[in-house]
Design a protein around this motif. Sequence first.
Motif, PDB file in Angstrom:
ATOM      1  N   THR A   6       8.551 -29.194  -3.429  1.00  0.00           N
ATOM      2  CA  THR A   6       9.764 -29.799  -2.855  1.00  0.00           C
ATOM      3  C   THR A   6      10.573 -30.666  -3.808  1.00  0.00           C
ATOM      4  OG1 THR A   6       8.393 -31.804  -2.121  1.00  0.00           O
ATOM      5  CG2 THR A   6       8.767 -29.633  -0.567  1.00  0.00           C
ATOM      6  N   ALA A   7       9.718 -31.412  -4.853  1.00  0.00           N
ATOM      7  CA  ALA A   7      10.491 -32.298  -5.822  1.00  0.00           C
ATOM      8  C   ALA A   7       9.624 -32.027  -7.039  1.00  0.00           C
ATOM      9  CB  ALA A   7      10.603 -33.547  -5.099  1.00  0.00           C
ATOM     10  N   LEU A  10       9.940 -35.727 -13.011  1.00  0.00           N
ATOM     11  CA  LEU A  10      10.512 -35.810 -14.198  1.00  0.00           C
ATOM     12  C   LEU A  10      10.365 -37.474 -14.821  1.00  0.00           C
ATOM     13  CD1 LEU A  10      12.420 -34.770 -16.252  1.00  0.00           C
ATOM     14  CD2 LEU A  10      14.405 -35.314 -14.948  1.00  0.00           C
ATOM     15  N   TRP A  11       9.861 -37.465 -15.735  1.00  0.00           N
ATOM     16  CA  TRP A  11       9.552 -38.753 -16.707  1.00  0.00           C
ATOM     17  C   TRP A  11      10.609 -38.885 -17.835  1.00  0.00           C
ATOM     18  CZ3 TRP A  11       5.575 -35.704 -14.631  1.00  0.00           C
ATOM     19  CH2 TRP A  11       4.775 -36.342 -13.769  1.00  0.00           C
ATOM     20  N   GLN A  12      11.259 -39.783 -17.865  1.00  0.00           N
ATOM     21  CA  GLN A  12      12.266 -39.979 -18.990  1.00  0.00           C
ATOM     22  C   GLN A  12      11.701 -41.154 -19.743  1.00  0.00           C
ATOM     23  OE1 GLN A  12      15.775 -39.913 -16.928  1.00  0.00           O
ATOM     24  NE2 GLN A  12      16.350 -37.995 -17.558  1.00  0.00           N
ATOM     25  N   VAL A  13      11.848 -41.276 -21.079  1.00  0.00           N
ATOM     26  CA  VAL A  13      11.923 -42.463 -21.842  1.00  0.00           C
ATOM     27  C   VAL A  13      12.925 -42.370 -23.055  1.00  0.00           C
ATOM     28  CG1 VAL A  13       9.304 -43.107 -21.282  1.00  0.00           C
ATOM     29  CG2 VAL A  13      10.028 -41.497 -23.429  1.00  0.00           C
ATOM     30  N   LEU A  33      13.696 -38.615 -24.168  1.00  0.00           N
ATOM     31  CA  LEU A  33      12.579 -37.779 -24.260  1.00  0.00           C
ATOM     32  C   LEU A  33      12.324 -37.590 -22.579  1.00  0.00           C
ATOM     33  CD1 LEU A  33       9.899 -38.717 -26.534  1.00  0.00           C
ATOM     34  CD2 LEU A  33      11.598 -36.990 -26.904  1.00  0.00           C
ATOM     35  N   GLU A  34      12.337 -36.372 -22.212  1.00  0.00           N
ATOM     36  CA  GLU A  34      11.965 -35.948 -20.847  1.00  0.00           C
ATOM     37  C   GLU A  34      10.696 -35.016 -20.621  1.00  0.00           C
ATOM     38  OE1 GLU A  34      16.185 -35.464 -18.531  1.00  0.00           O
ATOM     39  OE2 GLU A  34      15.176 -33.509 -19.141  1.00  0.00           O
ATOM     40  N   PHE A  35       9.790 -35.498 -19.692  1.00  0.00           N
ATOM     41  CA  PHE A  35       8.762 -34.695 -19.360  1.00  0.00           C
ATOM     42  C   PHE A  35       8.528 -34.135 -18.046  1.00  0.00           C
ATOM     43  CE2 PHE A  35       8.134 -38.071 -22.587  1.00  0.00           C
ATOM     44  CZ  PHE A  35       7.459 -37.093 -23.719  1.00  0.00           C
ATOM     45  N   ARG A  36       8.138 -32.836 -17.865  1.00  0.00           N
ATOM     46  CA  ARG A  36       7.966 -32.664 -16.647  1.00  0.00           C
ATOM     47  C   ARG A  36       6.471 -32.372 -16.213  1.00  0.00           C
ATOM     48  NH1 ARG A  36      12.937 -31.271 -15.045  1.00  0.00           N
ATOM     49  NH2 ARG A  36      14.565 -30.716 -16.867  1.00  0.00           N
ATOM     50  N   ASN A  37       5.495 -32.641 -17.178  1.00  0.00           N
ATOM     51  CA  ASN A  37       4.274 -32.446 -17.051  1.00  0.00           C
ATOM     52  C   ASN A  37       3.547 -33.952 -17.260  1.00  0.00           C
ATOM     53  OD1 ASN A  37       1.572 -32.319 -18.482  1.00  0.00           O
ATOM     54  ND2 ASN A  37       1.866 -30.018 -17.809  1.00  0.00           N
ATOM     55  N   GLU A  39       0.522 -34.910 -17.959  1.00  0.00           N
ATOM     56  CA  GLU A  39      -0.587 -35.088 -18.942  1.00  0.00           C
ATOM     57  C   GLU A  39       0.225 -35.291 -20.274  1.00  0.00           C
ATOM     58  OE1 GLU A  39      -0.626 -32.829 -16.217  1.00  0.00           O
ATOM     59  OE2 GLU A  39      -2.554 -33.733 -15.271  1.00  0.00           O
ATOM     60  N   LEU A  40       1.330 -34.205 -20.510  1.00  0.00           N
ATOM     61  CA  LEU A  40       1.934 -34.460 -21.770  1.00  0.00           C
ATOM     62  C   LEU A  40       2.827 -35.831 -21.759  1.00  0.00           C
ATOM     63  CD1 LEU A  40       2.831 -32.951 -24.102  1.00  0.00           C
ATOM     64  CD2 LEU A  40       4.731 -32.069 -23.124  1.00  0.00           C
ATOM     65  N   PHE A  41       3.049 -36.368 -20.737  1.00  0.00           N
ATOM     66  CA  PHE A  41       3.616 -37.705 -20.898  1.00  0.00           C
ATOM     67  C   PHE A  41       2.706 -38.640 -21.294  1.00  0.00           C
ATOM     68  CE2 PHE A  41       4.457 -41.561 -18.471  1.00  0.00           C
ATOM     69  CZ  PHE A  41       5.652 -42.283 -19.083  1.00  0.00           C
ATOM     70  N   ILE A  42       1.537 -38.630 -20.422  1.00  0.00           N
ATOM     71  CA  ILE A  42       0.531 -39.568 -20.721  1.00  0.00           C
ATOM     72  C   ILE A  42       0.129 -39.628 -22.377  1.00  0.00           C
ATOM     73  CG2 ILE A  42      -1.921 -40.427 -20.302  1.00  0.00           C
ATOM     74  CD1 ILE A  42       0.086 -41.202 -18.010  1.00  0.00           C
TER      75      ILE A  42
END
Length: 56
Positions: A6-7, A10-13, A33-37, A39-42
């Motif tokens: 449903t949503a 998105l993580w942005q830094v 930088l944008e992350f949709r995952n 685990e990749l963000f962490i």
Amino acid sequence: MEQVRTAEHLWQVWVDTRQRIVSFHEVEGCQMLEFRNRELFISCMEQYTGKQYRYQ
């Protein structure tokens, strides 16, 4: 069974490599930088921590 998303998360830094700062809000002159995952963000945040970047 099909799963419906449903949503999308998105993580942005914003990263300033000159001053070694990672911001969680938009900062002019910094690379976004944008992350949709998650685990990749962490993983990326752990790498910046290891390089002694500051967070704001």
